[in-house]
Write a protein that holds these residues in place. Structure first.
Motif, PDB file in Angstrom:
ATOM      1  N   ARG A 135     -15.838   0.699  -8.571  1.00 38.51           N
ATOM      2  CA  ARG A 135     -16.842   0.311  -7.324  1.00 38.51           C
ATOM      3  C   ARG A 135     -16.205  -0.686  -6.424  1.00 38.51           C
ATOM      4  O   ARG A 135     -16.452  -0.351  -5.148  1.00 38.51           O
ATOM      5  CB  ARG A 135     -18.114  -0.347  -7.818  1.00 38.51           C
ATOM      6  CG  ARG A 135     -18.977   1.015  -8.474  1.00 38.51           C
ATOM      7  CD  ARG A 135     -20.604   0.574  -8.397  1.00 38.51           C
ATOM      8  NE  ARG A 135     -20.965  -0.681  -8.740  1.00 38.51           N
ATOM      9  CZ  ARG A 135     -21.402  -0.966 -10.144  1.00 38.51           C
ATOM     10  NH1 ARG A 135     -21.177   0.107 -10.908  1.00 38.51           N
ATOM     11  NH2 ARG A 135     -21.425  -2.277 -10.474  1.00 38.51           N
ATOM     12  N   GLU A 136     -15.519  -1.405  -6.677  1.00 40.78           N
ATOM     13  CA  GLU A 136     -14.880  -2.664  -5.877  1.00 40.78           C
ATOM     14  C   GLU A 136     -13.306  -2.136  -5.516  1.00 40.78           C
ATOM     15  O   GLU A 136     -12.383  -2.402  -5.738  1.00 40.78           O
ATOM     16  CB  GLU A 136     -14.595  -3.941  -6.680  1.00 40.78           C
ATOM     17  CG  GLU A 136     -16.050  -4.556  -7.076  1.00 40.78           C
ATOM     18  CD  GLU A 136     -16.010  -5.770  -7.878  1.00 40.78           C
ATOM     19  OE1 GLU A 136     -15.069  -6.409  -8.271  1.00 40.78           O
ATOM     20  OE2 GLU A 136     -16.933  -6.426  -8.015  1.00 40.78           O
ATOM     21  N   VAL A 137     -13.526  -1.416  -4.337  1.00 45.73           N
ATOM     22  CA  VAL A 137     -12.495  -0.656  -3.552  1.00 45.73           C
ATOM     23  C   VAL A 137     -12.067  -1.179  -2.305  1.00 45.73           C
ATOM     24  O   VAL A 137     -13.102  -1.606  -1.490  1.00 45.73           O
ATOM     25  CB  VAL A 137     -12.354   0.896  -3.614  1.00 45.73           C
ATOM     26  CG1 VAL A 137     -11.122   1.437  -3.032  1.00 45.73           C
ATOM     27  CG2 VAL A 137     -12.607   1.330  -5.203  1.00 45.73           C
ATOM     28  N   LEU A 138     -10.692  -1.439  -1.977  1.00 44.17           N
ATOM     29  CA  LEU A 138     -10.395  -1.828  -0.460  1.00 44.17           C
ATOM     30  C   LEU A 138      -9.643  -0.602   0.037  1.00 44.17           C
ATOM     31  O   LEU A 138      -9.461   0.533  -0.645  1.00 44.17           O
ATOM     32  CB  LEU A 138      -9.512  -2.966  -0.631  1.00 44.17           C
ATOM     33  CG  LEU A 138      -9.864  -4.284  -1.421  1.00 44.17           C
ATOM     34  CD1 LEU A 138      -8.592  -5.309  -1.526  1.00 44.17           C
ATOM     35  CD2 LEU A 138     -11.236  -4.854  -0.829  1.00 44.17           C
ATOM     36  N   ASP A 139      -9.399  -0.789   1.428  1.00 46.65           N
ATOM     37  CA  ASP A 139      -8.696   0.092   1.920  1.00 46.65           C
ATOM     38  C   ASP A 139      -7.409  -0.581   2.969  1.00 46.65           C
ATOM     39  O   ASP A 139      -7.281  -1.854   2.983  1.00 46.65           O
ATOM     40  CB  ASP A 139      -9.590   0.984   3.126  1.00 46.65           C
ATOM     41  CG  ASP A 139     -10.507   0.092   3.966  1.00 46.65           C
ATOM     42  OD1 ASP A 139      -9.576  -0.560   4.927  1.00 46.65           O
ATOM     43  OD2 ASP A 139     -11.685  -0.023   3.701  1.00 46.65           O
ATOM     44  N   ASP A 140      -6.780   0.384   3.840  1.00 46.01           N
ATOM     45  CA  ASP A 140      -5.728  -0.221   4.508  1.00 46.01           C
ATOM     46  C   ASP A 140      -6.090  -1.219   5.446  1.00 46.01           C
ATOM     47  O   ASP A 140      -5.401  -2.134   5.641  1.00 46.01           O
ATOM     48  CB  ASP A 140      -5.113   1.024   5.373  1.00 46.01           C
ATOM     49  CG  ASP A 140      -4.669   2.079   4.645  1.00 46.01           C
ATOM     50  OD1 ASP A 140      -5.096   2.339   3.529  1.00 46.01           O
ATOM     51  OD2 ASP A 140      -3.853   2.877   5.204  1.00 46.01           O
ATOM     52  N   LEU A 141      -7.332  -1.379   5.912  1.00 48.85           N
ATOM     53  CA  LEU A 141      -7.760  -2.405   6.665  1.00 48.85           C
ATOM     54  C   LEU A 141      -8.264  -3.609   5.905  1.00 48.85           C
ATOM     55  O   LEU A 141      -8.093  -4.690   6.236  1.00 48.85           O
ATOM     56  CB  LEU A 141      -8.698  -1.922   8.009  1.00 48.85           C
ATOM     57  CG  LEU A 141      -8.098  -1.419   9.049  1.00 48.85           C
ATOM     58  CD1 LEU A 141      -9.091  -0.793   9.989  1.00 48.85           C
ATOM     59  CD2 LEU A 141      -6.932  -1.970   9.792  1.00 48.85           C
ATOM     60  N   SER A 142      -9.292  -3.316   5.023  1.00 47.84           N
ATOM     61  CA  SER A 142     -10.059  -4.316   4.399  1.00 47.84           C
ATOM     62  C   SER A 142      -9.260  -5.190   3.607  1.00 47.84           C
ATOM     63  O   SER A 142      -9.592  -6.377   3.382  1.00 47.84           O
ATOM     64  CB  SER A 142     -11.377  -3.775   3.630  1.00 47.84           C
ATOM     65  OG  SER A 142     -10.799  -3.081   2.429  1.00 47.84           O
ATOM     66  N   VAL A 143      -8.124  -4.782   3.218  1.00 43.45           N
ATOM     67  CA  VAL A 143      -7.300  -5.473   1.923  1.00 43.45           C
ATOM     68  C   VAL A 143      -6.342  -6.548   2.911  1.00 43.45           C
ATOM     69  O   VAL A 143      -6.376  -7.636   2.498  1.00 43.45           O
ATOM     70  CB  VAL A 143      -6.220  -4.687   1.544  1.00 43.45           C
ATOM     71  CG1 VAL A 143      -5.076  -4.191   2.679  1.00 43.45           C
ATOM     72  CG2 VAL A 143      -5.338  -5.405   0.707  1.00 43.45           C
ATOM     73  N   LEU A 144      -6.431  -6.362   4.392  1.00 46.78           N
ATOM     74  CA  LEU A 144      -5.821  -7.460   5.100  1.00 46.78           C
ATOM     75  C   LEU A 144      -6.877  -8.672   5.424  1.00 46.78           C
ATOM     76  O   LEU A 144      -6.543 -10.016   5.108  1.00 46.78           O
ATOM     77  CB  LEU A 144      -5.745  -7.053   6.624  1.00 46.78           C
ATOM     78  CG  LEU A 144      -4.768  -5.971   6.798  1.00 46.78           C
ATOM     79  CD1 LEU A 144      -4.553  -5.419   8.215  1.00 46.78           C
ATOM     80  CD2 LEU A 144      -3.288  -5.928   6.222  1.00 46.78           C
ATOM     81  N   TYR A 145      -8.161  -8.358   5.317  1.00 43.81           N
ATOM     82  CA  TYR A 145      -9.087  -9.581   5.795  1.00 43.81           C
ATOM     83  C   TYR A 145      -9.334 -10.068   4.044  1.00 43.81           C
ATOM     84  O   TYR A 145      -9.651 -11.025   3.958  1.00 43.81           O
ATOM     85  CB  TYR A 145     -10.462  -8.722   5.935  1.00 43.81           C
ATOM     86  CG  TYR A 145      -9.901  -8.532   7.679  1.00 43.81           C
ATOM     87  CD1 TYR A 145     -10.074  -9.322   8.713  1.00 43.81           C
ATOM     88  CD2 TYR A 145      -9.808  -7.200   8.057  1.00 43.81           C
ATOM     89  CE1 TYR A 145     -10.016  -9.023   9.853  1.00 43.81           C
ATOM     90  CE2 TYR A 145      -9.628  -7.002   9.357  1.00 43.81           C
ATOM     91  CZ  TYR A 145      -9.357  -7.513  10.173  1.00 43.81           C
ATOM     92  OH  TYR A 145      -9.160  -7.289  11.451  1.00 43.81           O
ATOM     93  N   PHE A 146      -9.387  -9.243   3.209  1.00 41.17           N
ATOM     94  CA  PHE A 146      -9.653  -9.454   1.703  1.00 41.17           C
ATOM     95  C   PHE A 146      -8.520 -10.437   1.201  1.00 41.17           C
ATOM     96  O   PHE A 146      -8.950 -11.634   0.693  1.00 41.17           O
ATOM     97  CB  PHE A 146      -9.771  -8.458   0.808  1.00 41.17           C
ATOM     98  CG  PHE A 146     -10.169  -8.801  -0.661  1.00 41.17           C
ATOM     99  CD1 PHE A 146     -11.562  -8.554  -1.044  1.00 41.17           C
ATOM    100  CD2 PHE A 146      -9.203  -9.013  -1.855  1.00 41.17           C
ATOM    101  CE1 PHE A 146     -11.936  -8.850  -2.024  1.00 41.17           C
ATOM    102  CE2 PHE A 146      -9.680  -9.113  -2.942  1.00 41.17           C
ATOM    103  CZ  PHE A 146     -11.050  -9.493  -3.309  1.00 41.17           C
ATOM    104  N   LEU A 147      -7.185 -10.411   1.688  1.00 43.67           N
ATOM    105  CA  LEU A 147      -6.258 -11.260   1.181  1.00 43.67           C
ATOM    106  C   LEU A 147      -6.643 -12.770   2.027  1.00 43.67           C
ATOM    107  O   LEU A 147      -6.245 -13.871   1.676  1.00 43.67           O
ATOM    108  CB  LEU A 147      -5.182 -10.734   1.698  1.00 43.67           C
ATOM    109  CG  LEU A 147      -4.350  -9.898   0.481  1.00 43.67           C
ATOM    110  CD1 LEU A 147      -3.300  -8.954   1.076  1.00 43.67           C
ATOM    111  CD2 LEU A 147      -4.205 -10.306  -0.855  1.00 43.67           C
ATOM    112  N   ARG A 148      -7.015 -12.711   3.238  1.00 38.18           N
ATOM    113  CA  ARG A 148      -7.329 -13.839   4.022  1.00 38.18           C
ATOM    114  C   ARG A 148      -8.404 -14.779   3.341  1.00 38.18           C
ATOM    115  O   ARG A 148      -8.123 -15.926   3.624  1.00 38.18           O
ATOM    116  CB  ARG A 148      -7.718 -13.509   5.588  1.00 38.18           C
ATOM    117  CG  ARG A 148      -6.651 -12.618   6.372  1.00 38.18           C
ATOM    118  CD  ARG A 148      -7.236 -12.326   7.655  1.00 38.18           C
ATOM    119  NE  ARG A 148      -7.382 -13.262   8.395  1.00 38.18           N
ATOM    120  CZ  ARG A 148      -7.819 -13.414   9.664  1.00 38.18           C
ATOM    121  NH1 ARG A 148      -8.215 -12.305  10.288  1.00 38.18           N
ATOM    122  NH2 ARG A 148      -8.034 -14.583  10.514  1.00 38.18           N
TER     123      ARG A 148
END
Length: 220
Positions: free
Chosen positions: A134-147
């Protein structure tokens, strides 16, 4: 009753600001990158973050220039995420030289359901797959997730073929003092380089596949 109504209006109006306070970026943040393919400038990449409900809506668009116009390269993405920055809906259109246009739509039918991804190939063929997490990221959200998650050990990202299961590799600091992460899986390599400060702004992005290396460097 009038006092209650004023308090309620105040809470609604302040919701995006309260959400933004939890992150090192604010609603409306716009990042502009110089985009290049195998070292040759191909356009300008714009990324925008807008608070939406309890989560965020991210948008990314490539404005082709020079080589990008000549080759017909195109890239446009939109991501809607929850408060934890996990993907609820993701739309991606990718136009690649010598290949054509590939489209991806991934979304949840309900809050507790996994993502279902539908891919339309350049030849028009369509296929689908369902995420097993269920906990999936994408091309954009991964940038903010790493922040906001600098010590993350494992990520799952939606891709054209399947869910990428990757372990972010922490890279040595660059000459500019940037902090780097690399995720390699399914023949693709993603690098994210962040400023080593409170905002942790992504300064350089890189994507590597069999047809060459794409880079995006922050200019605004």
């Amino acid at each position: 009753m009038q006092l209650f109504r004023l308090i309620l209006i105040g809470l609604i109006a302040s919701a995006p600001a309260a959400l933004a306070a939890k992150t090192p970026w604010s609603s409306g943040e716009k990042l502009v990158y110089r985009f290049s393919w195998v070292g040759v400038e191909a356009g300008e990449l714009q990324v925008v973050a807008q608070a939406q409900g309890a989560g965020w809506r991210f948008q990314g668009k490539l404005i082709p220039k020079g080589l990008g116009v000549l080759l017909g390269y195109g890239f446009e993405v939109e991501s809607v995420v929850n408060e934890q920055l996990h993907t609820l809906r993701f739309v991606k259109t990718l136009v690649e030289p010598f290949k054509g246009t590939t489209r991806l739509l991934a979304e949840r039918s309900a809050s507790q359901e996994p993502l279902v991804a539908t891919v339309i190939e350049p030849n028009g063929q369509q296929r689908s797959y369902k995420a097993d997490v269920r906990e999936v990221l994408d091309d954009l959200s991964v940038l903010y997730f790493l922040r906001v998650n600098p010590d993350v050990k494992n990520v799952q990202m939606v891709d054209f073929n399947s869910i990428i299961q990757g372990r972010p590799e922490v890279l040595n600091k660059s000459k500019e003092g940037l902090l780097g992460y690399r995720i390699t899986q399914n023949g693709a390599t993603i690098e994210v380089w962040l400023r080593d400060d409170a905002r942790r702004t992504p300064v350089m992005l890189a994507f590597g596949r069999d047809w060459g290396r794409l880079e995006a460097r922050l200019i605004e």
